[in-house]
Scaffold this active site. Sequence first.
Site, PDB file in Angstrom:
ATOM      1  N   LYS A  10       0.836  -1.200   0.000  1.00  0.00           N
ATOM      2  CA  LYS A  10       0.000   0.000   0.000  1.00  0.00           C
ATOM      3  C   LYS A  10       0.882   1.266   0.000  1.00  0.00           C
ATOM      4  O   LYS A  10       2.096   1.187   0.247  1.00  0.00           O
ATOM      5  CB  LYS A  10      -0.906  -0.026   1.239  1.00  0.00           C
ATOM      6  CG  LYS A  10      -1.976  -1.139   1.202  1.00  0.00           C
ATOM      7  CD  LYS A  10      -2.851  -1.097   2.454  1.00  0.00           C
ATOM      8  CE  LYS A  10      -3.995  -2.085   2.384  1.00  0.00           C
ATOM      9  NZ  LYS A  10      -4.866  -2.024   3.595  1.00  0.00           N
ATOM     10  N   TYR A  50     -12.558  -2.233  -2.716  1.00  0.00           N
ATOM     11  CA  TYR A  50     -13.061  -2.215  -1.334  1.00  0.00           C
ATOM     12  C   TYR A  50     -14.589  -2.107  -1.269  1.00  0.00           C
ATOM     13  O   TYR A  50     -15.128  -1.553  -0.307  1.00  0.00           O
ATOM     14  CB  TYR A  50     -12.428  -1.036  -0.578  1.00  0.00           C
ATOM     15  CG  TYR A  50     -11.007  -1.300  -0.109  1.00  0.00           C
ATOM     16  CD1 TYR A  50     -10.675  -2.486   0.562  1.00  0.00           C
ATOM     17  CD2 TYR A  50     -10.001  -0.361  -0.297  1.00  0.00           C
ATOM     18  CE1 TYR A  50      -9.379  -2.721   0.996  1.00  0.00           C
ATOM     19  CE2 TYR A  50      -8.705  -0.595   0.150  1.00  0.00           C
ATOM     20  CZ  TYR A  50      -8.396  -1.781   0.797  1.00  0.00           C
ATOM     21  OH  TYR A  50      -7.120  -2.017   1.254  1.00  0.00           O
ATOM     22  N   ASN A 123      -1.629   0.062   7.274  1.00  0.00           N
ATOM     23  CA  ASN A 123      -1.203  -1.305   7.581  1.00  0.00           C
ATOM     24  C   ASN A 123      -0.368  -1.961   6.483  1.00  0.00           C
ATOM     25  O   ASN A 123      -0.293  -3.184   6.395  1.00  0.00           O
ATOM     26  CB  ASN A 123      -2.405  -2.160   7.994  1.00  0.00           C
ATOM     27  CG  ASN A 123      -3.496  -2.193   6.944  1.00  0.00           C
ATOM     28  OD1 ASN A 123      -3.349  -1.627   5.863  1.00  0.00           O
ATOM     29  ND2 ASN A 123      -4.582  -2.866   7.252  1.00  0.00           N
ATOM     30  N   HIS A 126      -1.972  -5.137   1.606  1.00  0.00           N
ATOM     31  CA  HIS A 126      -3.259  -5.803   1.442  1.00  0.00           C
ATOM     32  C   HIS A 126      -2.990  -7.254   1.098  1.00  0.00           C
ATOM     33  O   HIS A 126      -2.094  -7.553   0.297  1.00  0.00           O
ATOM     34  CB  HIS A 126      -4.059  -5.167   0.298  1.00  0.00           C
ATOM     35  CG  HIS A 126      -5.218  -6.015  -0.143  1.00  0.00           C
ATOM     36  ND1 HIS A 126      -6.427  -5.994   0.515  1.00  0.00           N
ATOM     37  CD2 HIS A 126      -5.340  -6.946  -1.130  1.00  0.00           C
ATOM     38  CE1 HIS A 126      -7.248  -6.859  -0.074  1.00  0.00           C
ATOM     39  NE2 HIS A 126      -6.610  -7.446  -1.059  1.00  0.00           N
ATOM     40  N   GLU A 137     -10.086 -10.258  -6.944  1.00  0.00           N
ATOM     41  CA  GLU A 137      -9.119  -9.159  -6.915  1.00  0.00           C
ATOM     42  C   GLU A 137      -8.045  -9.307  -7.995  1.00  0.00           C
ATOM     43  O   GLU A 137      -7.649  -8.321  -8.626  1.00  0.00           O
ATOM     44  CB  GLU A 137      -8.476  -9.086  -5.529  1.00  0.00           C
ATOM     45  CG  GLU A 137      -9.467  -8.648  -4.450  1.00  0.00           C
ATOM     46  CD  GLU A 137      -8.935  -8.813  -3.037  1.00  0.00           C
ATOM     47  OE1 GLU A 137      -9.674  -8.475  -2.089  1.00  0.00           O
ATOM     48  OE2 GLU A 137      -7.786  -9.278  -2.862  1.00  0.00           O
TER      49      GLU A 137
END
Length: 181
Positions: A10, A50, A123, A126, A137
């Site tokens: 990310k 998302y 975080n 992913h 995805e």
Amino acid sequence: MTESILLIVKPDGMIKGLAGHVLRRFEETDLKLVGARLAKVTDQLAATHYHHLRDKPFFEELIHFITGRLYAGQGSVLAFAYTGEDAVRKARAIAGATNPEEADYRSIRGSFGRVTTKGVFENVVHVSSDAIEGEREIKLWFHPEEITVDLFPAISAGGQSAWADPGGPKTRTGPWPQEKV
Ligand code: IDP
Ligand code: MG
């Protein structure tokens, strides 16, 4: 069971220079790397990726985060497709729990993630939640010719290839992005 997952470094992970570390951690597994792509995440890709969180109070911040807007437009991402035995469990163990404050401190999220004062979970990575999400995805982020093995059925028409079932089983709710992001 053989599964396939999407791994994304990310924007926070890219800005902190963690792409190499993340790749190394995955290289230490027996999972096979079958796709890799540097991308600037558009709003459309972010919202489709998302879609399951669209009603959450943190959704807008999450979109700002993953598109890089949180970092003044910096922050491309690296996306990887992996396949192999038990891929979801292995990849999520490396990533750690969603909330970096609750993640095992040896995991990537536990070691390098943080929660901002605005409540954004920075975080770092992913990882697909399950095999169905992994398929959805990978098909969202990659064109068939960008995947180095025959992971999912694809069709060819007019010199272009497309996933035979672009939505994957049962998961897609919003419109499919037309653009190649
Ligand atoms: P996962 O990334 O561990 O699969 P999901 O529930 O699919 O977790 O959530 C996707 C992403 O949304 C998380 O990685 C995190 O960036 C963000 N997120 C999830 N829950 C929260 C929350 O409660 N507050 C802030 N951000 C969240
Ligand atoms: Mg998830």
